[in-house]
Design a protein around this motif. Structure first.
Motif, PDB file in Angstrom:
ATOM      1  N   GLU A   1       0.773  -1.519  -0.125  1.00  0.00           N
ATOM      2  CA  GLU A   1       0.119   0.099   0.193  1.00  0.00           C
ATOM      3  C   GLU A   1       1.039   1.621   0.107  1.00  0.00           C
ATOM      4  OE1 GLU A   1      -2.635  -0.056   3.051  1.00  0.00           O
ATOM      5  OE2 GLU A   1      -4.053  -1.663   2.037  1.00  0.00           O
ATOM      6  N   ILE A   2       1.786   1.507   0.855  1.00  0.00           N
ATOM      7  CA  ILE A   2       3.025   2.413   1.165  1.00  0.00           C
ATOM      8  C   ILE A   2       3.963   2.338  -0.091  1.00  0.00           C
ATOM      9  CG2 ILE A   2       5.215   2.990   1.985  1.00  0.00           C
ATOM     10  CD1 ILE A   2       4.132   1.714   4.410  1.00  0.00           C
ATOM     11  N   LEU A   3       4.019   1.007  -1.235  1.00  0.00           N
ATOM     12  CA  LEU A   3       4.850   0.991  -2.315  1.00  0.00           C
ATOM     13  C   LEU A   3       3.931   2.090  -3.338  1.00  0.00           C
ATOM     14  CD1 LEU A   3       6.911   0.233  -3.992  1.00  0.00           C
ATOM     15  CD2 LEU A   3       5.720  -1.866  -4.190  1.00  0.00           C
ATOM     16  N   ASP A   4       2.509   1.858  -3.406  1.00  0.00           N
ATOM     17  CA  ASP A   4       2.178   2.190  -4.400  1.00  0.00           C
ATOM     18  C   ASP A   4       1.741   3.338  -4.283  1.00  0.00           C
ATOM     19  OD1 ASP A   4       1.151  -0.654  -5.723  1.00  0.00           O
ATOM     20  OD2 ASP A   4       0.425  -1.070  -5.102  1.00  0.00           O
ATOM     21  N   PHE A   5       1.262   4.251  -3.077  1.00  0.00           N
ATOM     22  CA  PHE A   5       0.762   5.372  -2.109  1.00  0.00           C
ATOM     23  C   PHE A   5       1.965   6.085  -2.937  1.00  0.00           C
ATOM     24  CE2 PHE A   5       1.588   8.709   0.693  1.00  0.00           C
ATOM     25  CZ  PHE A   5       0.633   9.578   0.494  1.00  0.00           C
ATOM     26  N   ILE A   6       3.650   6.535  -3.080  1.00  0.00           N
ATOM     27  CA  ILE A   6       4.345   6.715  -3.267  1.00  0.00           C
ATOM     28  C   ILE A   6       4.315   6.738  -4.047  1.00  0.00           C
ATOM     29  CG2 ILE A   6       7.154   7.010  -2.664  1.00  0.00           C
ATOM     30  CD1 ILE A   6       6.706   5.849  -0.105  1.00  0.00           C
ATOM     31  N   ALA A   7       4.677   5.838  -5.506  1.00  0.00           N
ATOM     32  CA  ALA A   7       4.744   5.187  -6.502  1.00  0.00           C
ATOM     33  C   ALA A   7       3.887   5.938  -7.548  1.00  0.00           C
ATOM     34  CB  ALA A   7       4.798   3.905  -7.379  1.00  0.00           C
ATOM     35  N   ASP A   8       2.358   5.777  -7.362  1.00  0.00           N
ATOM     36  CA  ASP A   8       0.891   6.568  -7.376  1.00  0.00           C
ATOM     37  C   ASP A   8       1.002   8.351  -7.380  1.00  0.00           C
ATOM     38  OD1 ASP A   8      -1.305   6.569  -9.466  1.00  0.00           O
ATOM     39  OD2 ASP A   8      -1.936   8.219  -7.221  1.00  0.00           O
ATOM     40  N   ASP A   9       1.509   8.974  -6.216  1.00  0.00           N
ATOM     41  CA  ASP A   9       2.323  10.325  -6.171  1.00  0.00           C
ATOM     42  C   ASP A   9       2.939  11.212  -7.008  1.00  0.00           C
ATOM     43  OD1 ASP A   9       1.237  11.944  -3.638  1.00  0.00           O
ATOM     44  OD2 ASP A   9       3.366  12.741  -4.515  1.00  0.00           O
ATOM     45  N   LEU A  10       4.023  10.162  -7.174  1.00  0.00           N
ATOM     46  CA  LEU A  10       5.558  10.929  -8.177  1.00  0.00           C
ATOM     47  C   LEU A  10       5.625  10.782  -9.568  1.00  0.00           C
ATOM     48  CD1 LEU A  10       8.951   9.158  -5.161  1.00  0.00           C
ATOM     49  CD2 LEU A  10       7.410  12.193  -5.711  1.00  0.00           C
ATOM     50  N   SER A  11       4.540   9.211 -10.198  1.00  0.00           N
ATOM     51  CA  SER A  11       4.377   9.291 -11.156  1.00  0.00           C
ATOM     52  C   SER A  11       3.895  10.181 -11.952  1.00  0.00           C
ATOM     53  CB  SER A  11       3.456   7.925 -11.579  1.00  0.00           C
ATOM     54  OG  SER A  11       1.693   8.519 -10.668  1.00  0.00           O
ATOM     55  N   GLU A  12       3.276  11.741 -11.900  1.00  0.00           N
ATOM     56  CA  GLU A  12       3.454  12.723 -12.223  1.00  0.00           C
ATOM     57  C   GLU A  12       4.749  13.126 -12.654  1.00  0.00           C
ATOM     58  OE1 GLU A  12       0.947  16.944 -12.573  1.00  0.00           O
ATOM     59  OE2 GLU A  12       0.292  15.487 -11.077  1.00  0.00           O
ATOM     60  N   SER A  13       5.796  13.226 -12.087  1.00  0.00           N
ATOM     61  CA  SER A  13       7.175  13.810 -12.276  1.00  0.00           C
ATOM     62  C   SER A  13       8.013  13.145 -12.787  1.00  0.00           C
ATOM     63  CB  SER A  13       7.004  14.755 -10.980  1.00  0.00           C
ATOM     64  OG  SER A  13       6.644  15.738 -11.111  1.00  0.00           O
ATOM     65  N   TYR A  14       7.905  11.786 -12.813  1.00  0.00           N
ATOM     66  CA  TYR A  14       9.172  10.846 -12.804  1.00  0.00           C
ATOM     67  C   TYR A  14       8.191   9.591 -13.483  1.00  0.00           C
ATOM     68  CZ  TYR A  14      11.201  14.117  -9.152  1.00  0.00           C
ATOM     69  OH  TYR A  14      12.034  15.191  -8.836  1.00  0.00           O
ATOM     70  N   THR A  15       9.213   8.653 -13.814  1.00  0.00           N
ATOM     71  CA  THR A  15       8.767   7.296 -14.382  1.00  0.00           C
ATOM     72  C   THR A  15       9.276   6.695 -12.570  1.00  0.00           C
ATOM     73  OG1 THR A  15       9.153   8.219 -16.892  1.00  0.00           O
ATOM     74  CG2 THR A  15       9.807   5.386 -16.138  1.00  0.00           C
ATOM     75  N   THR A  16       8.288   5.630 -12.298  1.00  0.00           N
ATOM     76  CA  THR A  16       8.308   4.959 -11.305  1.00  0.00           C
ATOM     77  C   THR A  16       8.302   3.494 -11.754  1.00  0.00           C
ATOM     78  OG1 THR A  16       6.167   5.615 -10.855  1.00  0.00           O
ATOM     79  CG2 THR A  16       7.668   6.950  -9.374  1.00  0.00           C
ATOM     80  N   LEU A  17       9.698   2.685 -11.400  1.00  0.00           N
ATOM     81  CA  LEU A  17      10.272   1.531 -11.025  1.00  0.00           C
ATOM     82  C   LEU A  17       9.781   1.079  -9.388  1.00  0.00           C
ATOM     83  CD1 LEU A  17      12.784   1.427 -13.585  1.00  0.00           C
ATOM     84  CD2 LEU A  17      10.914   1.317 -14.142  1.00  0.00           C
ATOM     85  N   LYS A  18       8.549  -0.495  -9.739  1.00  0.00           N
ATOM     86  CA  LYS A  18       8.312  -0.744  -8.058  1.00  0.00           C
ATOM     87  C   LYS A  18       9.615  -2.398  -7.560  1.00  0.00           C
ATOM     88  CE  LYS A  18       4.201  -0.374  -8.883  1.00  0.00           C
ATOM     89  NZ  LYS A  18       2.685   0.047  -8.739  1.00  0.00           N
ATOM     90  N   ALA A  19       9.735  -1.882  -6.373  1.00  0.00           N
ATOM     91  CA  ALA A  19      10.219  -3.271  -5.858  1.00  0.00           C
ATOM     92  C   ALA A  19       9.859  -3.286  -4.234  1.00  0.00           C
ATOM     93  CB  ALA A  19      11.834  -3.266  -5.703  1.00  0.00           C
ATOM     94  N   ILE A  20      10.148  -4.871  -3.454  1.00  0.00           N
ATOM     95  CA  ILE A  20       9.986  -5.173  -2.498  1.00  0.00           C
ATOM     96  C   ILE A  20      10.714  -5.420  -1.744  1.00  0.00           C
ATOM     97  CG2 ILE A  20       7.608  -5.258  -3.430  1.00  0.00           C
ATOM     98  CD1 ILE A  20       8.022  -9.109  -2.658  1.00  0.00           C
ATOM     99  N   ASN A  21      12.086  -5.453  -2.512  1.00  0.00           N
ATOM    100  CA  ASN A  21      12.994  -5.660  -1.147  1.00  0.00           C
ATOM    101  C   ASN A  21      14.458  -5.470  -2.123  1.00  0.00           C
ATOM    102  OD1 ASN A  21      13.831  -8.119  -2.852  1.00  0.00           O
ATOM    103  ND2 ASN A  21      12.447  -9.461  -2.155  1.00  0.00           N
TER     104      ASN A  21
END
Length: 267
Positions: free
Chosen positions: A24-44
């Motif tokens: 949930e935290i990962l998706d929240f941060i990625a979504d919030d930053l996606s307007e200004s940055y290309t975001t890639l997600k990882a869990i470790n």
């Protein structure tokens, strides 16, 4: 050899990796930053390393407490790897102890943000880290006597740039010096050397070689011991006219004007 996937760079946005094992935290941060940055997600941390092998990344945001590989170990690995040590890392943690902060900074973290945090604070920290690096690059490129080490943000990058600069200076009179020769002397593959130089300086290796030639010329011009045509050949140019044009284009001043400027400063 891994092939970098640079499709995300076509957007013109810096690419960030965001890592947190709380989805949930990962998706929240990625979504919030996606307007200004290309975001890639990882869990470790291991997933971050896997992403680095496939993408050109400008900054990493990582939680400290993660399974398989935590943020501290990740930081230690990245900052000791010459291919990735230039990438700034922001550590996120629920630990607000001074000891934890010190450990994060000792492992090479560029910033440390406590949870819960303001997204505006995180955005400001990202902007500050990326903007400061751009300012340093611009200063190096535009200042005739600025040393290449001004672009180093940690010991690993400093060692890399020192070695790179030493080799360029040793072969600066060679008009044929190029990325192929430099990669061989650095014992690196051409793609790896290209990516590293581009990431630190935002220059191609051949552009960096040319700027290094012009900076060496500025140093020699300031001594007042050589004629301009002599200096042109000393730094690997076959033509004084070509040298003069490049010097003016790079520094906004002709070699003759630069000599007079230096004389005025030394009076």
């Amino acid at each position: 050899m891994n092939v970098k996937n640079d499709k995300e760079n076509e957007t013109g946005k810096p690419t960030l990796i965001i890592a947190d094992d709380h989805l949930e935290i990962l998706d929240f941060i990625a979504d919030d930053l996606s307007e200004s940055y290309t975001t890639l997600k990882a869990i470790n941390g291991q997933e971050i390393l896997d992403l680095l092998a496939q993408h050109t990344v400008q900054l990493i945001i990582s939680d400290v407490m993660m399974p398989i590989m935590d943020g501290f170990e990740l930081c230690r690995i990245i900052k000791s790897d010459v291919e990735f040590s230039h990438i700034p890392i922001i550590l996120l943690t629920a630990k607000n102890t001074l000891q934890s902060k010190i450990k994060g900074l000792e492992e090479g973290a560029d910033a440390y943000i406590e949870k819960p945090f303001s997204v505006a604070h995180l955005q400001a920290q990202i902007h500050s880290l990326l903007a400061n690096r751009n300012k340093v690059r611009e200063f190096f490129v535009s200042s005739p006597l600025a040393h290449i080490n001004t672009m180093a943000h940690n010991k690993a990058d400093e060692i890399f740039l020192e070695k790179l600069n030493q080799l360029i200076q040793e072969h600066i009179a060679d008009p044929e010096l190029d990325v192929e020769k430099l990669a061989q002397m650095m014992y690196m593959s051409r793609p790896t050397l290209y990516r590293k130089i581009k990431a630190i300086s935002d220059l191609t290796p051949n552009d960096l070689i040319n700027i290094s030639r012009l900076k060496k010329a500025a140093e020699l011009l300031s001594l007042g011991q050589y004629k301009i045509f002599e200096i042109a050949y000393m730094v690997g140019y076959n033509s004084q006219t070509h040298f003069g044009r490049n010097f003016q284009k790079q520094f906004g001043i002709t070699p003759s004007e630069y000599i007079e400027q230096q004389k005025s400063k030394n009076k």
